[in-house]
Scaffold this active site. Structure first.
Site, PDB file in Angstrom:
ATOM      1  N   ARG A  75      38.733  46.739  46.302  1.00 40.21           N
ATOM      2  CA  ARG A  75      39.856  47.569  45.842  1.00 40.21           C
ATOM      3  C   ARG A  75      39.711  47.924  44.363  1.00 40.21           C
ATOM      4  O   ARG A  75      40.041  49.039  43.945  1.00 40.21           O
ATOM      5  CB  ARG A  75      41.175  46.836  46.071  1.00 40.21           C
ATOM      6  CG  ARG A  75      41.487  46.638  47.536  1.00 40.21           C
ATOM      7  CD  ARG A  75      42.776  45.891  47.723  1.00 40.21           C
ATOM      8  NE  ARG A  75      43.867  46.515  46.993  1.00 40.21           N
ATOM      9  CZ  ARG A  75      45.014  45.933  46.727  1.00 40.21           C
ATOM     10  NH1 ARG A  75      45.239  44.706  47.121  1.00 40.21           N
ATOM     11  NH2 ARG A  75      45.959  46.565  46.062  1.00 40.21           N
ATOM     12  N   GLN A 107      54.575  49.176  39.493  1.00 38.92           N
ATOM     13  CA  GLN A 107      54.165  48.218  40.533  1.00 38.92           C
ATOM     14  C   GLN A 107      52.674  48.341  40.801  1.00 38.92           C
ATOM     15  O   GLN A 107      52.111  47.570  41.566  1.00 38.92           O
ATOM     16  CB  GLN A 107      54.909  48.528  41.833  1.00 38.92           C
ATOM     17  CG  GLN A 107      56.409  48.398  41.718  1.00 38.92           C
ATOM     18  CD  GLN A 107      57.092  49.005  42.927  1.00 38.92           C
ATOM     19  OE1 GLN A 107      57.236  48.377  43.946  1.00 38.92           O
ATOM     20  NE2 GLN A 107      57.508  50.250  42.812  1.00 38.92           N
ATOM     21  N   HIS A 127      53.378  43.854  38.942  1.00 37.47           N
ATOM     22  CA  HIS A 127      52.605  43.249  40.035  1.00 37.47           C
ATOM     23  C   HIS A 127      51.193  42.887  39.582  1.00 37.47           C
ATOM     24  O   HIS A 127      50.320  42.630  40.402  1.00 37.47           O
ATOM     25  CB  HIS A 127      52.564  44.174  41.260  1.00 37.47           C
ATOM     26  CG  HIS A 127      53.908  44.329  41.907  1.00 37.47           C
ATOM     27  ND1 HIS A 127      54.182  45.283  42.860  1.00 37.47           N
ATOM     28  CD2 HIS A 127      55.067  43.635  41.749  1.00 37.47           C
ATOM     29  CE1 HIS A 127      55.454  45.170  43.242  1.00 37.47           C
ATOM     30  NE2 HIS A 127      56.007  44.186  42.576  1.00 37.47           N
ATOM     31  N   CYS A 169      37.185  30.167  35.917  1.00 38.41           N
ATOM     32  CA  CYS A 169      37.984  30.162  34.689  1.00 38.41           C
ATOM     33  C   CYS A 169      37.059  29.833  33.518  1.00 38.41           C
ATOM     34  O   CYS A 169      36.398  28.788  33.528  1.00 38.41           O
ATOM     35  CB  CYS A 169      39.091  29.116  34.820  1.00 38.41           C
ATOM     36  SG  CYS A 169      39.915  28.786  33.252  1.00 38.41           S
ATOM     37  N   CYS A 172      38.127  26.073  32.112  1.00 41.53           N
ATOM     38  CA  CYS A 172      37.938  24.777  32.800  1.00 41.53           C
ATOM     39  C   CYS A 172      36.917  24.841  33.928  1.00 41.53           C
ATOM     40  O   CYS A 172      36.596  23.813  34.521  1.00 41.53           O
ATOM     41  CB  CYS A 172      39.281  24.281  33.334  1.00 41.53           C
ATOM     42  SG  CYS A 172      39.864  25.210  34.761  1.00 41.53           S
ATOM     43  N   GLY A 211      57.462  57.792  43.231  1.00 45.54           N
ATOM     44  CA  GLY A 211      56.507  57.374  44.261  1.00 45.54           C
ATOM     45  C   GLY A 211      56.571  55.934  44.694  1.00 45.54           C
ATOM     46  O   GLY A 211      55.541  55.282  44.802  1.00 45.54           O
ATOM     47  N   PRO A 238      58.291  62.549  48.166  1.00 44.98           N
ATOM     48  CA  PRO A 238      58.417  63.497  49.290  1.00 44.98           C
ATOM     49  C   PRO A 238      59.294  62.950  50.417  1.00 44.98           C
ATOM     50  O   PRO A 238      59.790  63.717  51.232  1.00 44.98           O
ATOM     51  CB  PRO A 238      56.980  63.695  49.783  1.00 44.98           C
ATOM     52  CG  PRO A 238      56.090  62.875  48.915  1.00 44.98           C
ATOM     53  CD  PRO A 238      56.917  62.115  47.928  1.00 44.98           C
ATOM     54  N   GLU A 239      59.484  61.622  50.433  1.00 47.12           N
ATOM     55  CA  GLU A 239      60.247  60.999  51.522  1.00 47.12           C
ATOM     56  C   GLU A 239      61.594  60.479  51.019  1.00 47.12           C
ATOM     57  O   GLU A 239      61.727  60.104  49.858  1.00 47.12           O
ATOM     58  CB  GLU A 239      59.476  59.784  52.078  1.00 47.12           C
ATOM     59  CG  GLU A 239      58.043  60.036  52.476  1.00 47.12           C
ATOM     60  CD  GLU A 239      57.928  60.824  53.767  1.00 47.12           C
ATOM     61  OE1 GLU A 239      58.884  60.768  54.569  1.00 47.12           O
ATOM     62  OE2 GLU A 239      56.891  61.486  53.962  1.00 47.12           O
TER      63      GLU A 239
HETATM   64  P1  OAD Z   1      54.361  52.331  49.185  1.00 43.31           P
HETATM   65  O1  OAD Z   1      53.058  52.657  49.831  1.00 43.31           O
HETATM   66  O2  OAD Z   1      55.274  51.395  49.896  1.00 43.31           O
HETATM   67  O3  OAD Z   1      55.153  53.677  48.926  1.00 43.31           O
HETATM   68  C1  OAD Z   1      54.557  54.792  48.315  1.00 43.31           C
HETATM   69  C2  OAD Z   1      55.608  55.866  48.176  1.00 43.31           C
HETATM   70  O4  OAD Z   1      55.012  56.966  47.514  1.00 43.31           O
HETATM   71  C3  OAD Z   1      56.167  56.376  49.495  1.00 43.31           C
HETATM   72  O5  OAD Z   1      57.575  56.352  49.445  1.00 43.31           O
HETATM   73  C4  OAD Z   1      55.633  57.828  49.565  1.00 43.31           C
HETATM   74  O6  OAD Z   1      56.559  58.701  50.196  1.00 43.31           O
HETATM   75  C5  OAD Z   1      55.489  58.158  48.088  1.00 43.31           C
HETATM   76  N1  OAD Z   1      54.484  59.207  47.775  1.00 43.31           N
HETATM   77  C6  OAD Z   1      53.347  59.500  48.431  1.00 43.31           C
HETATM   78  N2  OAD Z   1      52.682  60.503  47.825  1.00 43.31           N
HETATM   79  C7  OAD Z   1      53.423  60.846  46.738  1.00 43.31           C
HETATM   80  C8  OAD Z   1      53.286  61.812  45.692  1.00 43.31           C
HETATM   81  N3  OAD Z   1      52.224  62.623  45.615  1.00 43.31           N
HETATM   82  N4  OAD Z   1      54.252  61.882  44.741  1.00 43.31           N
HETATM   83  C9  OAD Z   1      55.332  61.056  44.787  1.00 43.31           C
HETATM   84  N5  OAD Z   1      55.514  60.141  45.756  1.00 43.31           N
HETATM   85  C10 OAD Z   1      54.586  60.021  46.707  1.00 43.31           C
HETATM   86  O7  OAD Z   1      54.017  51.809  47.723  1.00 43.31           O
HETATM   87  P2  OAD Z   1      54.940  51.047  46.682  1.00 43.31           P
HETATM   88  O8  OAD Z   1      56.357  51.421  46.824  1.00 43.31           O
HETATM   89  O9  OAD Z   1      54.317  51.168  45.355  1.00 43.31           O
HETATM   90  O10 OAD Z   1      53.306  44.890  45.983  1.00 43.31           O
HETATM   91  O11 OAD Z   1      54.759  49.557  47.160  1.00 43.31           O
HETATM   92  C11 OAD Z   1      55.396  48.562  46.431  1.00 43.31           C
HETATM   93  C12 OAD Z   1      54.682  47.277  46.509  1.00 43.31           C
HETATM   94  O12 OAD Z   1      54.523  46.881  47.872  1.00 43.31           O
HETATM   95  C13 OAD Z   1      53.263  47.274  46.003  1.00 43.31           C
HETATM   96  O13 OAD Z   1      53.158  47.193  44.603  1.00 43.31           O
HETATM   97  C14 OAD Z   1      52.737  46.027  46.642  1.00 43.31           C
HETATM   98  C15 OAD Z   1      53.320  46.125  48.037  1.00 43.31           C
HETATM   99  O14 OAD Z   1      53.761  44.967  48.593  1.00 43.31           O
HETATM  100  C16 OAD Z   1      52.531  43.852  45.650  1.00 43.31           C
HETATM  101  O15 OAD Z   1      51.320  43.879  45.721  1.00 43.31           O
HETATM  102  C17 OAD Z   1      53.281  42.659  45.141  1.00 43.31           C
END
Ligand code: OAD
Length: 273
Positions: A75, A107, A127, A169, A172, A211, A238-239
């Site tokens: 990743r 995030q 995060h 690390c 250690c 987003g 968009p959603e």
């Molecule tokens: P998600 O994949 O859950 O959501 C991504 C969002 O971006 C969705 O609501 C899409 O509709 C929106 N989206 C997609 N393309 C877009 C664009 N071009 N412009 C604007 N919005 C767009 O990702 P996150 O909400 O970031 O946590 O997920 C939150 C956390 O869930 C992550 O950081 C991760 C995961 O568990 C950890 O790793 C702790």
């Protein structure tokens, strides 16, 4: 730009208040990094044996540390190959306009905000950051860059013995771990700026949400605190999502149902005019 959005931005400009931007995977989607919960869900790619929510846990790291590391190194390679997009660059401009009145809570672990030019001082990576590691035994709170000697990895790469020797690390010699928040872990201040984020939320006059699907705890708390304070909320997604619901509930709220790379530069142009 819609006149309702213009009215909110004009109100904010006149208020001389504080702006907080909360970003999720959607802002990096236009850089080619798949979102978490979209149809190309990042954690499902190449993960046949384990569900992502199972993989991204301290529990799995204890059981299969090098499988977890392998997945993160892959990743990290995807993130390193991606470039910041117009949405990221617009937020750099926003920081330069508002300075101490600006805060970015992200995030995303991809590091693209910092690569675009936002400062570490005002960017809270709640995060973590995939380019860093720390001691898995917590011998200190120090965070180290993942050793640059480790080459880019694809989905089928396997960590070599030499790479295993690098993933320790520096203090250690215990196994290191990716500097990210896992599903079975809690937010805190020292690594993830939990308290600072809460404090900023309480001082926020305009929250720009970009987003995110609103599936995690701290971002939802930030939104709720801004609603409680009577601040303005602009959601760019968009959603429909929980933040678009919040934007409907506040007096100054707006849901832009489109892409961040499109509207963020327009918002910044309006605010600096
Ligand atoms: P998600 O994949 O859950 O959501 C991504 C969002 O971006 C969705 O609501 C899409 O509709 C929106 N989206 C997609 N393309 C877009 C664009 N071009 N412009 C604007 N919005 C767009 O990702 P996150 O909400 O970031 O946590 O997920 C939150 C956390 O869930 C992550 O950081 C991760 C995961 O568990 C950890 O790793 C702790």
């Amino acid at each position: 730009m819609d006149s309702r959005l213009e009215d909110i931005l004009k109100w904010f400009k006149d208020s001389r208040g504080n702006i907080t931007v909360l970003t999720g995977a959607g802002i990096s989607a236009e850089s080619g990094i798949p979102t978490f919960r979209g149809k190309d869900g990042y954690w499902t790619v190449g993960s046949k044996e384990y569900h992502p929510q199972e993989m991204a846990t301290f529990r799995m790291f204890k059981l299969r540390p090098y499988d977890v590391w392998q997945w993160y190194l892959y990743r990290k390679t995807v993130c390193a190959r991606a470039k910041p997009n117009s949405g990221h660059f617009a937020l750099v401009e926003l920081e330069n306009i508002f300075m101490e009145r600006f805060c970015l809570i992200t995030q995303n672990v991809d590091g693209l905000h910092l690569r675009a030019g936002n400062t570490t001082e005002r960017t809270y990576q709640i995060h973590g950051n995939i380019n860093f590691m720390r001691c898995s035994r917590e011998c200190s709170d120090e965070i180290f860059p993942v050793p640059p000697e480790i080459p880019p990895q694809d989905k089928t790469s396997r960590i070599s013995e030499e790479e295993k020797r690098l993933l320790v690390c520096p203090h250690c010699g215990a196994l290191s771990r990716p500097h990210v928040l896992w599903f079975d872990e809690c937010y805190n201040e020292k690594y993830f700026r939990f308290d600072s984020s809460i404090r900023k939320a309480k001082e926020t006059d305009l929250l720009l949400v970009v987003g995110t699907s609103g599936a995690t705890n701290l971002p939802m708390q930030v939104g709720s605190l801004v609603v409680r304070k009577g601040g303005a909320i602009i959601d760019i997604n968009p959603e429909i999502n929980p933040f678009s619901g919040m934007a409907e509930r506040v007096k100054n709220g707006y849901h832009y149902q489109g892409s961040s790379g499109e509207i963020l530069p327009e918002i910044v142009d309006f605010l600096k005019a």
